[in-house]
Motif scaffolding. Structure first.
Motif, short mmCIF file in Angstrom:
data_model
loop_
_atom_site.label_atom_id
_atom_site.label_comp_id
_atom_site.label_asym_id
_atom_site.label_seq_id
_atom_site.Cartn_x
_atom_site.Cartn_y
_atom_site.Cartn_z
N UNK A 142 45.38 31.20 35.23
CA UNK A 142 46.11 30.39 36.22
C UNK A 142 46.88 29.24 35.55
N UNK A 143 46.34 28.70 34.45
CA UNK A 143 46.97 27.53 33.82
C UNK A 143 47.24 27.77 32.33
N UNK A 144 48.12 28.70 32.01
CA UNK A 144 48.34 28.99 30.59
C UNK A 144 48.95 27.81 29.82
N UNK B 187 48.76 24.53 30.50
CA UNK B 187 47.77 23.46 30.34
C UNK B 187 46.73 23.83 29.29
#
Lengths: 353, 288
Positions: free
Chosen positions: B221-223, B225
């Motif tokens: 979901x947060x590559x 970050x």
């Protein structure tokens, strides 16, 4: 004019009995809009937008933007609350009932508040931007509730404030011939054609907005552009480049007051209101508990779009980042604003003599 | 009054059978009467559905108390008045009650809705068909794990029924807590709304712990970050005597430095690290 949703107007006993309300009635009749004398019975009218003529006071307030990010010292004039457009990302959906649009028709009090506000600024070495368009579109309902001429007339000799109308509409004809202050700015919210089709339901296409901006510059208004919200997707660069190229062909740099860039940000509750896949990007919780893209992604987006602007205009084009951190202002614009006031001066530099 | 004479007009109970109550009735008898009333031409149950089902199942004569004839609006108000004082509705019951209120256009005082903790009638009603389509094990799971209405709505919006069954199976198999369930649903909801292949994602999770699953989902979901976190860790690792911490999610301009010393030599090494950090920070390692 763009296709309007089905509108109904409610003028009840509590609505102000003044010239402005009379004008709304005249315009409603001219536009074949039904007028009701109370709200009951209208609640089930799905698909209709109800314009409620309200006597609510309290028009001017500081923009509730941000304490932990750089803010531009903006003030809002809340003449209308609610919007006829149906943009999927609209944060108003998270906190107001958008089926009822409240038109605050007590223009007598509006003018009193404006005068008090501008008097207060007289002693200060500060120019303040003030505008409608925070809780509604500034001009989308202008053909029914003509606030703009009243505001333009009131502000035309006031040098300490810059009046701004923010709109997605092309509804500018009402204001073209009106004598105005040279810094009065009509700003257009801009996006790519792709995002317009996917997300901004009921709004005029970006090209129509640009043509409306051209009309404004032809009538010596200054114009602004808000690329906000910028939404990341595959090929966003080429789509934004296309729109900026078209803009540069129509609008000269010296007619532009400012251009703001802001990537999408929203209260987490919106994640349960969004429908389109394009709105489910990579988000983090920011310093104010809102959702937004991670810093590095925002940096890349701002850098890309600001470089495009600078390639089609000059390096001096007045770009600013809306509600961003100093680290991004510095890395993208090469500017460090030590205070909100400094950012405000940067944006309004043309007004300082 | 015979069981067969009664009509369960406003029945929302889930699960319908309460084993504890069943034992009590079989051993001690029915202690509280079922509240009934005549609505139109029928003898209807106003309150006491769980007792009613047990009595009916065991063909036991019921003990009832009959109110004066009433209508469906009043009946529901009485039902909520009685129940809101002695129990909490579970999420399935809340959804059923909401649907009933909306379909029958029943007006309930805001105060009573609030006391009954039913929530948003419109939102709950929209989830009625979805919840009723779940199988019994899944219904039991969403009660057991205390799913919030937001979690149920998110499952509903995922729309692919095979994805939904897989998510619920994962939660059941892993026996996640209600907090963990909520977080897993939240991650998978975002991925599903993005159009990611949920079946493929879940397939790779079945052997992992909750922490590993969260980490894996976070990477998907947060590559950006995740990459930023790895970068700052690498960058910070270059300095042996200080450690560097970014603000949460890199939002804000304040980074912190942590250092421990016991001697002047330690301090010299820390100062050297800070000097090097100052030089390298000019190239903005966060946004590079």
């Amino acid at each position: 004019m763009e296709k309007q949703p089905d509108l109904k107007i409610v003028i009840d006993a509590k609505s102000p009995q003044n010239d402005f309300t009379e004008e709304i009635i005249r315009r409603a009749k001219r536009n074949d809009i039904e007028i009701y004398d109370n709200l009951s019975g209208l609640s089930d009218m799905q698909g209709s937008k109800i314009l409620y003529i309200s006597s609510q006071k309290g028009f001017i307030r500081p923009c509730p933007c941000s304490r932990k990010y750089r803010c531009c010292n903006y003030f809002t004039i809340d003449t209308i609350e609610g919007c006829i457009y149906d943009c999927e990302y609209c944060i108003l959906k998270g906190f107001i009932d958008n089926s009822k649009i409240s038109i605050k028709a007590d223009t007598g009090n509006l003018l009193l508040e404006l005068r008090e506000f501008t008097e207060h600024l007289k002693e200060k070495d500060l120019i303040i931007r003030i505008g409608t368009g925070e809780l509604s579109d500034s001009l989308a309902l202008e053909h029914i509730a003509p606030f703009a001429p009243i505001l333009i007339e009131e502000m035309k000799n006031r040098d300490k404030t810059i009046l701004e109308f923010k709109t997605k509409s092309a509804n500018v004809d009402e204001i073209l011939g009106i004598p105005h202050h040279p810094m009065t700015t009509v700003s257009f919210s801009m996006t790519t054609d792709y995002l317009h089709k996917r997300l901004e339901h009921g709004t005029p296409a970006p090209k129509e907005r640009m043509l409306a901006a051209k009309k404004c510059t032809d009538h010596s208004y200054r114009v602004g552009f808000h690329f906000d919200p910028i939404i990341h997707y595959t090929d966003y660069e080429s789509d934004y480049e296309k729109i900026i190229r078209e803009l540069s062909l129509l609008i000269p740099e010296d007619a532009i007051s400012w251009i703001s860039l802001g990537t999408i940000r929203f209260n987490p509750v919106m994640l349960d209101i969004f429908g389109s896949d394009i709105l489910f990007g990579e988000y983090i919780t920011d310093a104010e508990k809102k959702m937004r893209y991670p810093l590095k992604l925002r940096h890349n987006i701002y850098k890309t779009i600001s470089d495009i602007f600078r390639s089609y205009y000059s390096n001096n084009i007045r770009l600013y980042l809306c509600m961003e951190s100093d680290i991004l202002n510095n890395s993208v614009l090469g500017k460090s604003f030590r205070s909100d006031e400094e950012l405000n001066r940067y944006i309004t530099y043309r007004s300082y003599k | 009054m015979q069981v067969r004479d009664l009509i369960p007009l406003i029945d929302f109970s889930y699960p319908p059978l309460d084993r504890g109550l069943e034992n009590s009735i079989l051993n001690t008898g029915q202690l509280c009467p079922i509240i009934t009333s005549r609505i139109n031409t029928n003898n209807c149950i106003i309150d006491g559905y769980k007792r009613y089902y047990i009595l009916r199942m065991h063909n036991i004569k019921i003990n009832s108390s009959t109110l004066p004839p009433t209508d469906i609006h009043n009946a529901l108000n009485i039902y909520l008045e009685i129940n809101s004082f002695h129990r909490k509705f579970n999420i399935i019951e809340k959804i059923r009650i909401s649907k009933f209120i909306k379909s029958n256009k029943i007006s309930i005082k805001k105060e009573l809705i609030s006391r009954s903790e039913i929530g948003n009638i419109n939102l709950n009603s929209n989830l009625y068909d979805f919840v009723e389509r779940l199988n019994e094990a899944e219904k039991d799971l969403i009660i057991d794990k205390q799913f919030s209405i937001i979690s149920i709505e998110r499952l509903f919006k995922i729309s692919s029924s095979s994805d939904i069954h897989l998510i619920l199976k994962l939660i059941r198999d892993k026996n996640f807590t209600h907090q963990q369930s909520r977080e897993i649903i939240s991650d998978l909801y975002i991925l599903a709304m993005r159009g990611e292949d949920i079946q493929k994602i879940i397939k790779g999770l079945s052997e992992q712990t909750y922490e590993d699953i969260r980490q894996k989902l976070r990477k998907i979901t947060n590559p950006v970050l995740t990459k930023m976190e790895e970068s700052i860790k690498d960058f910070s690792g270059r300095f042996k005597n200080i450690s560097l911490s970014p603000p949460q999610n890199f939002e804000g301009d304040r980074y912190s430095i942590n250092a421990i010393f016991a001697s002047e030599n330690d301090l010299d090494r820390i100062i050297d690290d800070i000097k090097n950090l100052k030089e390298e920070w000019k190239n903005n390692p966060i946004l590079k």
